[in-house]
Design a protein around this motif. Structure first.
Motif, PDB file in Angstrom:
ATOM      1  N   ARG A  25      39.088  36.063  36.205  1.00  0.00           N
ATOM      2  CA  ARG A  25      39.604  36.387  37.531  1.00  0.00           C
ATOM      3  C   ARG A  25      41.115  36.204  37.565  1.00  0.00           C
ATOM      4  N   ARG A  28      42.747  39.113  35.816  1.00  0.00           N
ATOM      5  CA  ARG A  28      42.772  40.320  36.640  1.00  0.00           C
ATOM      6  C   ARG A  28      43.855  40.226  37.707  1.00  0.00           C
ATOM      7  N   PHE A  29      43.989  39.042  38.310  1.00  0.00           N
ATOM      8  CA  PHE A  29      45.008  38.838  39.335  1.00  0.00           C
ATOM      9  C   PHE A  29      46.409  39.066  38.771  1.00  0.00           C
ATOM     10  N   MET A  32      46.972  42.807  37.964  1.00  0.00           N
ATOM     11  CA  MET A  32      47.162  43.639  39.147  1.00  0.00           C
ATOM     12  C   MET A  32      48.519  43.403  39.781  1.00  0.00           C
ATOM     13  N   ALA A  95      42.914  39.643  43.904  1.00  0.00           N
ATOM     14  CA  ALA A  95      41.791  40.524  44.251  1.00  0.00           C
ATOM     15  C   ALA A  95      40.499  39.793  43.938  1.00  0.00           C
ATOM     16  N   ASP A  97      36.464  38.824  43.915  1.00  0.00           N
ATOM     17  CA  ASP A  97      35.247  39.610  43.791  1.00  0.00           C
ATOM     18  C   ASP A  97      34.597  39.792  45.156  1.00  0.00           C
ATOM     19  N   HIS A 153      35.467  47.078  41.962  1.00  0.00           N
ATOM     20  CA  HIS A 153      36.457  47.085  40.883  1.00  0.00           C
ATOM     21  C   HIS A 153      37.731  46.459  41.431  1.00  0.00           C
ATOM     22  N   PRO A 154      38.658  46.039  40.566  1.00  0.00           N
ATOM     23  CA  PRO A 154      39.944  45.524  41.063  1.00  0.00           C
ATOM     24  C   PRO A 154      40.655  46.604  41.873  1.00  0.00           C
ATOM     25  N   GLU A 156      44.076  48.051  44.005  1.00  0.00           N
ATOM     26  CA  GLU A 156      45.502  48.011  44.316  1.00  0.00           C
ATOM     27  C   GLU A 156      45.622  47.808  45.813  1.00  0.00           C
ATOM     28  N   GLN A 157      46.040  46.599  46.231  1.00  0.00           N
ATOM     29  CA  GLN A 157      46.020  46.247  47.645  1.00  0.00           C
ATOM     30  C   GLN A 157      47.146  46.884  48.448  1.00  0.00           C
TER      31      GLN A 157
END
Length: 371
Positions: A25, A28-29, A32, A95, A97, A153-154, A156-157
């Protein structure tokens, strides 16, 4: 009392296991956040060194951030967000889960496939109508369940959220996505769009109405003209254009719109001029311009819609009232890369020529001019 005894092997093993589970996690953070920084930097045409100079950080830090190897100190994060025209939350928010979020549209469905974005510090979502088929799941970022999101999925915020009922909004979003901008169009009435913009659940609102009573937000916003079109009645395709008197006398079934919509208000004003008040109950209620035209094409009656929607189904059309169309962007989002790109697109002939081909749009020479 604090103990100097080392943790037991079992406790130490549990701690290592928890850290081990967090690593994917965290990775991934970091990835991103690095991708967001890289994308925003490249949109501005800056090198890593130029971004570093503007944010008063080292070029090595920018490289480490973009490669997902590092997180910045608070002061550096603030400076980076400032020069990139966004917020720290949007730039560095993890992001998860699962996440809490609020619907872009108040009162909208809260469960189903959903697109996800962040407006400032608020994570928002919009349920995509699964009735549209597998396309809804193809575009979905998460599964919403009463405001709780399970991410697919991750995400894009830093997505720019535009709300409105004009199909031109969807066209603009599609063209900007093809040019590399993260933007999503959510369908909603003019009243819903203004409310969401003022509540901080959308970056921009597309509205329409008569020139003398055009909806506008109470908060500071930048407005761009889009053009104008007619609100009217689309007739079933086996029927000649519908006379307003036929609707007033009940000789033609009516596919109405929600009571709060600008288009429904137009019909009510037109009927009032004939001395007729519309029965607020009964009949089919369409979800938007295209949905209304779809009902008319299926023979459900005369539908309250716009010129372009009637033309899309080749339906006879009776105009009732001319509406101006304006896109409002919240003042605080004016520096957002997608906001600037949207303003440029509205004045781009590549965009207005497509609207002209669709048909029903007037005053396109003013498209993109600032109010």
């Amino acid at each position: 009392m604090r103990s100097d005894k080392p943790p037991s092997p079992a406790r130490a093993g549990c701690r290592r296991f928890r850290v081990f589970r967090m690593l994917p996690r965290l990775a991934r953070f970091l990835a991103m956040s690095g991708e967001r920084i890289r994308r925003l930097r490249e949109e501005r045409g800056w090198s890593q060194r130029e971004l570093a100079e503007k944010a008063a950080v080292s070029r090595q830090l920018i490289g480490a951030l973009e490669s997902g190897r590092h997180t910045p100190a608070v002061d550096a994060a603030l400076r980076l967000a400032g020069v990139l025209g966004t917020t720290v939350e949007a730039l560095f928010a993890p992001a998860a889960d699962e996440a809490e979020a609020v619907p872009v549209l108040a009162g909208a469905p809260s469960s189903g496939p959903a697109v996800v974005a962040r407006v400032g510090a608020t994570q928002v979502y919009a349920v995509v109508d699964p009735a549209t088929g597998l396309d809804a799941w193809a575009s979905a970022d998460a599964v919403a369940d009463r405001g709780r999101l399970r991410m697919l999925h991750p995400v894009e915020q830093d997505v720019f959220v535009v709300l409105g009922c004009d199909p031109a909004v969807g066209l603009a979003a599609a063209m900007l996505r093809a040019r590399g901008h993260a933007i999503v169009a959510v369908h909603g009435s003019s009243a819903q769009a203004i409310e969401a913009l003022e509540a901080g659940r959308a970056h921009a609102a597309c509205v329409h109405g008569p020139a003398d009573s055009l909806p506008r937000p109470a908060a500071s916003a930048v407005g761009w003209r889009l053009g104008s079109w007619q609100v009217g009645l689309a007739a079933p395709d086996d029927h000649s254009p519908v006379a307003l008197e036929d609707v007033a006398a009940g000789r033609m079934p009516l596919v109405r719109r929600e009571a709060s919509t600008s288009s429904q208000h137009s019909l009510e004003r037109a009927l009032a001029r004939l001395g007729v008040s519309l029965d607020a109950s009964g009949g089919t209620v369409a979800a938007g311009h295209l949905d209304a035209a779809r009902h008319a094409a299926a023979g459900h009656g005369a539908a309250v819609t716009m010129t372009a929607a009637a033309a899309a189904f080749a339906l006879p059309f009776t105009p009732i009232e001319e509406h101006q169309v304006v896109l409002w962007v919240g003042q605080q989002w004016g520096a957002h890369p997608a906001a600037r790109a949207l303003g440029d697109l509205l004045a781009d002939r590549a965009y207005t020529s497509r609207l002209a081909v669709i048909g029903g749009y007037d005053q396109l020479t003013s498209c993109g001019t600032t109010l």
